[in-house]
Design a protein around this motif. Structure first.
Motif, mmCIF file in Angstrom:
data_model
loop_
_atom_site.group_PDB
_atom_site.id
_atom_site.type_symbol
_atom_site.label_atom_id
_atom_site.label_comp_id
_atom_site.label_asym_id
_atom_site.label_seq_id
_atom_site.Cartn_x
_atom_site.Cartn_y
_atom_site.Cartn_z
ATOM 1 N N GLY A 196 0.778 -1.235 0.000
ATOM 2 C CA GLY A 196 0.000 0.000 0.000
ATOM 3 C C GLY A 196 0.802 1.274 0.000
ATOM 4 N N GLY A 197 2.126 1.186 0.081
ATOM 5 C CA GLY A 197 2.948 2.374 -0.036
ATOM 6 C C GLY A 197 3.116 3.142 1.259
ATOM 7 N N LYS A 198 3.813 4.269 1.134
ATOM 8 C CA LYS A 198 4.167 5.052 2.314
ATOM 9 C C LYS A 198 2.972 5.716 2.968
ATOM 10 N N GLY A 199 1.834 5.786 2.259
ATOM 11 C CA GLY A 199 0.642 6.331 2.873
ATOM 12 C C GLY A 199 0.206 5.550 4.100
ATOM 13 N N LEU A 200 0.711 4.331 4.248
ATOM 14 C CA LEU A 200 0.401 3.531 5.442
ATOM 15 C C LEU A 200 0.952 4.172 6.704
ATOM 16 N N PHE A 201 1.934 5.066 6.562
ATOM 17 C CA PHE A 201 2.510 5.725 7.726
ATOM 18 C C PHE A 201 1.711 6.958 8.161
ATOM 19 N N VAL A 202 0.797 7.431 7.324
ATOM 20 C CA VAL A 202 0.119 8.683 7.638
ATOM 21 C C VAL A 202 -1.394 8.551 7.795
ATOM 22 N N LYS A 203 -1.993 7.452 7.323
ATOM 23 C CA LYS A 203 -3.447 7.354 7.300
ATOM 24 C C LYS A 203 -4.058 7.501 8.689
ATOM 25 N N GLU A 204 -3.541 6.767 9.659
ATOM 26 C CA GLU A 204 -4.124 6.851 11.004
ATOM 27 C C GLU A 204 -4.005 8.255 11.589
ATOM 28 N N LEU A 205 -2.919 8.937 11.263
ATOM 29 C CA LEU A 205 -2.750 10.304 11.753
ATOM 30 C C LEU A 205 -3.797 11.223 11.126
ATOM 31 N N GLU A 206 -4.077 11.004 9.839
ATOM 32 C CA GLU A 206 -5.100 11.807 9.169
ATOM 33 C C GLU A 206 -6.481 11.540 9.746
ATOM 34 N N VAL A 207 -6.749 10.309 10.129
ATOM 35 C CA VAL A 207 -8.036 9.999 10.763
ATOM 36 C C VAL A 207 -8.167 10.766 12.080
ATOM 37 N N ALA A 208 -7.078 10.849 12.834
ATOM 38 C CA ALA A 208 -7.103 11.602 14.097
ATOM 39 C C ALA A 208 -7.370 13.083 13.836
ATOM 40 N N LEU A 209 -6.817 13.620 12.752
ATOM 41 C CA LEU A 209 -7.110 15.014 12.394
ATOM 42 C C LEU A 209 -8.572 15.166 11.996
ATOM 43 N N GLU A 210 -9.055 14.234 11.191
ATOM 44 C CA GLU A 210 -10.433 14.294 10.698
ATOM 45 C C GLU A 210 -11.433 14.241 11.848
ATOM 46 N N GLU A 211 -11.135 13.415 12.843
ATOM 47 C CA GLU A 211 -12.058 13.229 13.970
ATOM 48 C C GLU A 211 -11.881 14.276 15.058
ATOM 49 N N GLY A 212 -10.885 15.163 14.910
ATOM 50 C CA GLY A 212 -10.681 16.209 15.898
ATOM 51 C C GLY A 212 -9.907 15.772 17.125
ATOM 52 N N ARG A 213 -9.339 14.559 17.105
ATOM 53 C CA ARG A 213 -8.539 14.104 18.243
ATOM 54 C C ARG A 213 -7.147 14.733 18.228
ATOM 55 N N ALA A 214 -6.741 15.249 17.086
ATOM 56 C CA ALA A 214 -5.454 15.928 16.963
ATOM 57 C C ALA A 214 -5.638 17.113 16.034
ATOM 58 N N ASP A 215 -4.717 18.074 16.154
ATOM 59 C CA ASP A 215 -4.786 19.279 15.341
ATOM 60 C C ASP A 215 -3.806 19.243 14.178
ATOM 61 N N ILE A 216 -2.618 18.720 14.419
ATOM 62 C CA ILE A 216 -1.597 18.680 13.370
ATOM 63 C C ILE A 216 -0.907 17.323 13.399
#
Length: 312
Positions: free
Chosen positions: A60-80
């Motif tokens: 699945g490529g290097k996006g596997l390293f960032v997807k979960e972080l993006e979900v946290a941004l999307e859900e408002g659990r993290a800002d950056i």
């Protein structure tokens, strides 16, 4: 959806939990705290950290390293989210933006070995560890006799495998070693003409939701415009080629005044085609000019025989 952090509310940084990722997040945390912000960290394990028995290009490529972080941004659990920029896909998902690129560390690749001082010192048929297709084709161009073996895991895991004798040498990003105070492990830093770095190598990128104008403004003082413009050109090469970790592609820019000298290389994993290398220069003062230079270099790669991957 609330699109701003309430006044005096702490900013939350989503980060992978490897030692290097934590260092990077704490570096951003310290910079933001020096500007008066309160900042906390949210450590997360990504699929890229969990899948260690297969190469990234196959799962699945290097996006596997960032997807979960993006979900946290999307859900408002993290800002950056703080990323090694070379691990960030060339196209971000809709609703996310790269809000800041910080000043680059050493962009070079590092030769690491307990017994040999340089690539030239390795005996015939020596085993070198890397899971980067870019490094594989560049190493094979320099030393066709070498055995290139897969190497996954975080930086400490890779060093341990080397020290356990699984490899004669490994190739790592110099930036990660230096950031963790492990610069003494570098036996030789490759000249970029020999091992052209990956697009964005050595730079940190900060991702936010596109609707967070407050965060984009807060992060502006951390941005380093020469680095941002340089990596924008490099990433444009890869984007134009349909690049991902499944493509053996390198791109690296160097400044000469306001002129950006951009080099790129493409290799054939099957070894049937010669390494394709091109370079170009342009005056670059805007992101649009940087991306135009990258697209021009990508076109020159294709004209010289490099094969792009169709965008899907």
């Amino acid at each position: 959806m609330n699109t701003a952090t309430p006044p005096n509310s702490p900013l939350v940084i989503a980060t992978r939990e490897s030692r290097l990722a934590i260092w990077q997040a704490e570096h951003v945390q310290a910079r933001l705290q020096s500007l008066g912000h309160t900042v906390t960290l949210l450590g997360m394990t990504t699929k890229g950290d969990q899948i260690l028995d297969r190469s990234l290009s196959k799962v699945g490529g290097k996006g596997l390293f960032v997807k979960e972080l993006e979900v946290a941004l999307e859900e408002g659990r993290a800002d950056i989210a703080v990323h090694s920029l070379k691990d960030v896909p060339m196209e971000l998902p809709e609703g996310f933006v790269l809000a800041c690129v910080m000043e680059r560390e050493d962009p070079r690749d590092a030769f690491v070995s307990p017994n040999y001082a340089s690539l030239d010192d390795l005996p015939l048929g020596a085993t070198v560890g890397t899971s980067s297709l870019r490094r594989q084709v560049l190493l094979q161009a320099l030393r066709p006799d070498l055995k290139i073996a897969p190497l996954r895991g975080n930086l400490d895991t890779r060093l341990r495998k080397l020290d356990d004798g699984q490899y004669d040498a490994i190739v790592l990003a110099a930036a990660g070693l230096k950031r963790l105070g492990l610069g003494e492990r570098i036996r030789t830093a490759f000249a970029t003409d020999d091992m052209l770095p990956a697009a964005g190598q050595g730079a940190l990128g900060i991702e936010v939701r596109a609707d967070r104008a407050d965060l984009i403004a807060a992060l502006a003082p951390l941005a380093h415009q020469p680095t941002w413009l340089g990596v924008a050109a490099e990433r444009a090469v890869s984007r134009s080629m349909g690049g991902s970790c499944s493509m053996p592609l390198a791109a690296h820019g160097v400044w000469h005044g306001d002129q950006l000298h951009l080099q790129a290389a493409w290799g054939d994993l099957d070894g049937q085609l010669a390494l394709v290398q091109v370079d170009d220069n342009a005056t670059v003062t805007t992101l649009a000019q940087a991306e135009a230079l990258g697209e021009s270099v990508a076109a020159q790669l294709r004209a010289s025989g490099a094969r792009s991957v169709p965008n899907t």
